[in-house]
Design an enzyme around this catalytic site. Structure first.
Site, short mmCIF file in Angstrom:
data_model
loop_
_atom_site.label_atom_id
_atom_site.label_comp_id
_atom_site.label_asym_id
_atom_site.label_seq_id
_atom_site.Cartn_x
_atom_site.Cartn_y
_atom_site.Cartn_z
N HIS A 1 35.62 50.46 19.61
CA HIS A 1 34.86 51.66 19.29
C HIS A 1 35.75 52.58 18.46
O HIS A 1 36.96 52.64 18.71
CB HIS A 1 34.41 52.38 20.57
CG HIS A 1 33.31 53.34 20.33
ND1 HIS A 1 33.53 54.64 19.93
CD2 HIS A 1 31.97 53.18 20.40
CE1 HIS A 1 32.37 55.23 19.78
NE2 HIS A 1 31.40 54.38 20.05
N ASP B 1 27.14 48.44 24.06
CA ASP B 1 26.27 47.35 23.63
C ASP B 1 26.58 46.01 24.27
O ASP B 1 25.82 45.06 24.11
CB ASP B 1 26.35 47.20 22.11
CG ASP B 1 25.68 48.35 21.42
OD1 ASP B 1 24.62 48.76 21.90
OD2 ASP B 1 26.22 48.85 20.43
N1 CMC Z 1 36.72 42.31 17.47
C1 CMC Z 1 37.92 41.96 17.00
N2 CMC Z 1 38.80 42.81 16.44
C2 CMC Z 1 38.43 44.10 16.36
C3 CMC Z 1 37.18 44.55 16.84
C4 CMC Z 1 36.32 43.59 17.41
N3 CMC Z 1 35.12 43.96 17.88
N4 CMC Z 1 37.08 45.87 16.61
C5 CMC Z 1 38.22 46.25 16.02
N5 CMC Z 1 39.04 45.17 15.86
C6 CMC Z 1 40.40 45.17 15.32
C7 CMC Z 1 40.41 45.30 13.80
O1 CMC Z 1 40.38 44.03 13.18
C8 CMC Z 1 41.70 46.04 13.59
O2 CMC Z 1 42.78 45.12 13.72
P1 CMC Z 1 44.10 45.26 12.80
O3 CMC Z 1 44.71 46.57 13.22
O4 CMC Z 1 44.90 44.08 13.14
O5 CMC Z 1 43.61 45.29 11.38
C9 CMC Z 1 41.78 47.00 14.77
O6 CMC Z 1 41.04 46.35 15.81
C10 CMC Z 1 41.19 48.36 14.50
O7 CMC Z 1 39.88 48.17 14.01
P2 CMC Z 1 39.09 49.14 13.06
O8 CMC Z 1 38.11 48.34 12.24
O9 CMC Z 1 40.05 50.04 12.35
O10 CMC Z 1 38.33 50.01 14.10
P3 CMC Z 1 37.17 50.99 13.77
O11 CMC Z 1 37.39 52.17 14.61
O12 CMC Z 1 37.05 51.24 12.31
O13 CMC Z 1 35.88 50.15 14.20
C11 CMC Z 1 33.99 49.39 15.33
C12 CMC Z 1 35.08 50.45 15.28
C13 CMC Z 1 32.99 49.73 16.44
C14 CMC Z 1 33.22 49.36 13.99
C15 CMC Z 1 34.65 48.01 15.60
O14 CMC Z 1 35.40 48.03 16.80
C16 CMC Z 1 33.64 46.87 15.62
O15 CMC Z 1 33.28 46.35 14.55
N6 CMC Z 1 33.18 46.46 16.83
C17 CMC Z 1 32.17 45.43 16.94
C18 CMC Z 1 30.81 46.05 16.66
C19 CMC Z 1 30.32 46.88 17.81
O16 CMC Z 1 30.37 46.44 18.97
N7 CMC Z 1 29.79 48.06 17.48
C20 CMC Z 1 29.16 48.94 18.49
C21 CMC Z 1 29.87 50.24 18.60
S1 CMC Z 1 29.32 51.13 20.05
C22 CMC Z 1 27.70 51.55 19.66
C23 CMC Z 1 27.62 52.75 18.82
O17 CMC Z 1 28.07 53.83 19.28
O18 CMC Z 1 27.08 52.65 17.71
#
Ligand code: CMC
Length: 435
Positions: free
Chosen positions: A311, A369
Site C-alpha cells: 500500500h 483487497d
Molecule cells: N508485490 C510485489 N512487490 C511489490 C508489491 C506487490 N504487491 N507492491 C510493492 N512492491 C515492491 C515494488 O516492486 C518496490 O520494490 P523495489 O523497491 O525493489 O523496487 C517496492 O515494493 C515499493 O513499491 P512501490 O511501487 O514504490 O509502492 P507504491 O507505494 O508506489 O505502490 C501499490 C503501492 C498499492 C500500488 C503497490 O503495493 C501494488 O501494486 N500493490 C498490488 C495492488 C494492490 O493490491 N492494490 C490495492 C491497494 S489497497 C486498495 C486501495 O486503497 O485502493
C-alpha cells in the site's frame, strides 16, 4: 487554512545567497507540512514529487491514516470501532457532517437517503445503449455521469441546499445503478429499490431478487455487506478521491466529479485490485504452486505483483484487512462453505509472504483487497462487480471530500506543475529540409 504554524524550515539555493523560510503547518495529528506556496514567487523553483507521495494536496478533517502504525480514523473514530458498532448509514452521516448522529438525526438522514433511491425512469433506457458484455464499471461510470443530465435542480455547487440534495441523490442512487449494471449484464429484470430495507439489505435485494419469486435477505450477509461498505467508505487523499477533488476544483458538478472518481477507481493498482486478487489466486491454482509464483513476484523483470499486498500509505498491516479476514470466516461459516480452495490458497500465500524477506523488508502487508474478493465471491458476486461494490461504498467518502473542498475558502483550481525535459524552443522546419 486552519492548521497552526509550528516552526519553519529554511530552504537555501546553493551557490547563491537566496533562501526562504517556509512555515511548518501542524495538523491535529500526523506529520507537519512545509507550506511551499511562496516558493516559486521567492526562489523561482518548484518541487518535484511524481505520485504526490510527499505532498499534502489539501487540508482535511475527514479521515486520518497512520500508515506505520496501521491506524485508520474516520472523523477521529477508529475503523475497528465503527466496523463493529456503527451502521454504514451512521458512518455516512459521520463522514459527511463530522459528528455521529443522535437517534433523531440518524432517523432523518436514513429517511433522506431512502427517499432518493429510485432513478428517473428515462435513465433506465440508458442501460440499453451498452453492450450486455460491457464491464459493469464502464456502465456505472457512464450512468453516474449521466445523472447530471437528469437532476438539473441540484447542480448549483454554490448553493448548500443543492449540495445537500446531490449528496443524498448520489449515496441513494449509486447502489441502484450498481445493481442494475449487474442485472443488465445477466439479462434479468431490474429490481426497483425497496425503501423498507436497510442500505445493505436493499443493495443485496436489488442484486439478487427476481420479480418471479420472493426473496429474503440473509441477515448475516447483510451485516457483512454493511461492514464491507464501512471499511471502504473513505481513505483520505487516494487516487480516486484526489481525482474527485481535482475535477471538483474546476467547478464541475458533483455527479460528473463522482463519475471521474469511478473511472480512477477502476485501475488494478486501486479499486480493481480485489478483482485482480481473485484472478491471481485462480491462476496460482494450488498451494504447491505458491513458491514458483512467489519467485516470479520477486523477479523484477517479471512485472508480476502479489495483488492485495502493499500500500502506498500502510507500511504495516492494513487495519481493514484484519476486519475483512474475520468477516470472511463469518460469511463462509454462514454459507456452510467448509473448504474454500481460494481461501486456503490465500491463507497460505499470506503466511509465506509475511515471513519472506522480500515482503518483510519492503513492508508489504495484506491490504483491504486481499480477503474482500473471497468474501464477495462466496456471497455470489461475480468478479466484475467487486470494484463496483467498492465504488458504492466510496461514493460517501468522495462526496464528503468534495463537499469539504467546495466549502474550503482556500480552495483553488488544482493545477500541478512539471519538470520539463523536452526540446528547448526551435523553429519549424519545412518537410523537404527534414532528415
Ligand atoms: N508485490 C510485489 N512487490 C511489490 C508489491 C506487490 N504487491 N507492491 C510493492 N512492491 C515492491 C515494488 O516492486 C518496490 O520494490 P523495489 O523497491 O525493489 O523496487 C517496492 O515494493 C515499493 O513499491 P512501490 O511501487 O514504490 O509502492 P507504491 O507505494 O508506489 O505502490 C501499490 C503501492 C498499492 C500500488 C503497490 O503495493 C501494488 O501494486 N500493490 C498490488 C495492488 C494492490 O493490491 N492494490 C490495492 C491497494 S489497497 C486498495 C486501495 O486503497 O485502493
Amino acid at each position: 487554512m486552519s492548521g497552526t504554524t509550528n516552526g519553519s524550515v529554511t530552504i537555501s539555493l546553493d551557490g547563491t545567497n537566496q533562501s526562504l523560510k517556509l512555515p511548518l503547518l501542524a495538523g491535529t495529528i500526523g506529520p507537519s507540512v512545509a507550506d511551499i506556496r511562496k516558493l516559486y514567487g521567492n526562489l523561482g523553483i518548484f518541487t518535484f514529487d511524481p505520485g504526490y507521495g510527499e505532498t499534502a494536496s489539501c487540508e482535511s478533517k475527514i479521515t486520518y491514516i497512520d500508515g506505520d502504525q496501521g491506524v485508520l480514523l474516520y472523523r477521529g473514530y477508529p475503523i475497528e470501532e465503527l466496523a463493529e458498532y456503527a451502521s454504514f448509514i451512521e458512518v455516512a452521516y459521520l463522514l459527511l457532517s463530522g459528528e455521529l448522529p443522535n437517534a433523531a438525526q440518524l432517523k432523518d438522514f436514513d429517511a433522506g437517503v431512502r427517499n432518493h433511491t429510485m432513478l428517473h425512469e428515462q435513465l433506465r433506457r440508458f442501460f440499453e445503449g451498452f453492450r450486455r458484455d460491457a464491464h459493469p464499471m464502464a456502465v456505472l461510470c457512464g450512468v453516474v455521469g449521466a445523472l447530471s443530465a437528469f437532476y438539473h435542480d441540484s447542480l448549483d455547487i454554490t448553493n448548500p441546499e443543492h449540495r445537500r440534495i446531490s449528496a443524498f441523490r448520489l449515496i441513494a442512487k449509486v447502489p441502484t445503478i450498481a445493481a442494475w449494471t449487474y442485472k443488465y449484464a445477466i439479462g434479468q429484470p431490474f429490481m426497483y429499490p425497496r425503501n423498507d430495507l436497510s442500505y445493505a439489505e436493499n443493495f443485496l435485494y436489488m442484486m439478487n431478487a427476481v420479480p418471479a419469486e420472493p426473496y429474503k435477505v440473509n441477515p448475516v450477509l447483510a451485516a457483512a455487506m454493511d461492514r464491507i461498505l464501512t471499511l471502504h467508505a473513505d481513505h483520505e487523499q487516494n487516487a480516486s478521491t484526489s481525482t474527485v477533488r481535482l475535477a471538483g476544483s474546476t467547478g464541475a458538478n458533483p455527479f460528473a466529479c463522482i463519475a471521474a472518481g469511478i473511472a480512477s477507481l477502476w485501475g488494478p493498482a486501486h479499486g480493481g485490485a480485489n478483482e485482480a486478487v481473485l484472478r491471481m489466486l485462480s491462476e496460482i491454482g494450488h498451494v504447491k504452486a505458491i513458491p514458483e509464483f512467489i519467485s516470479k513476484v520477486k523477479d523484477r523483470n517479471s512485472h508480476v505483483r502479489l495483488m492485495g499486498f502493499g500500500h502506498r500509505v500502510y507500511k504495516n498491516y492494513d487495519p481493514r484487512a484484519k476486519i475483512m479476514q474475520r468477516t470472511c470466516h463469518e460469511v463462509l461459516d454462514e454459507l456452510g462453505i467448509k473448504d474454500d480452495p481460494l481461501l486456503d490458497l490465500a491463507v497460505e500465500l499470506e503466511k509465506i509472504a509475511l515471513e519472506d524477506d522480500y515482503f518483510v523488508s519492503r513492508k508489504l502487508y495484506p491490504n483491504v483487497d486481499f480477503y474482500s474478493g473471497i468474501i464477495l465471491k462466496a456471497m455470489g458476486f461475480p468478479t466484475s462487480m467487486f470494484t463496483v461494490l467498492f465504488a458504492v461504498a466510496r461514493t460517501v467518502g468522495w462526496i464528503s471530500q468534495w463537499q469539504e473542498m467546495i466549502e474550503d475558502p482556500s480552495q483553488r483550481i488544482g493545477r500541478p506543475r512539471q519538470l520539463y525535459t523536452g526540446p528547448t524552443q526551435r523553429s519549424y522546419l519545412p518537410i523537404e529540409k527534414r532528415a
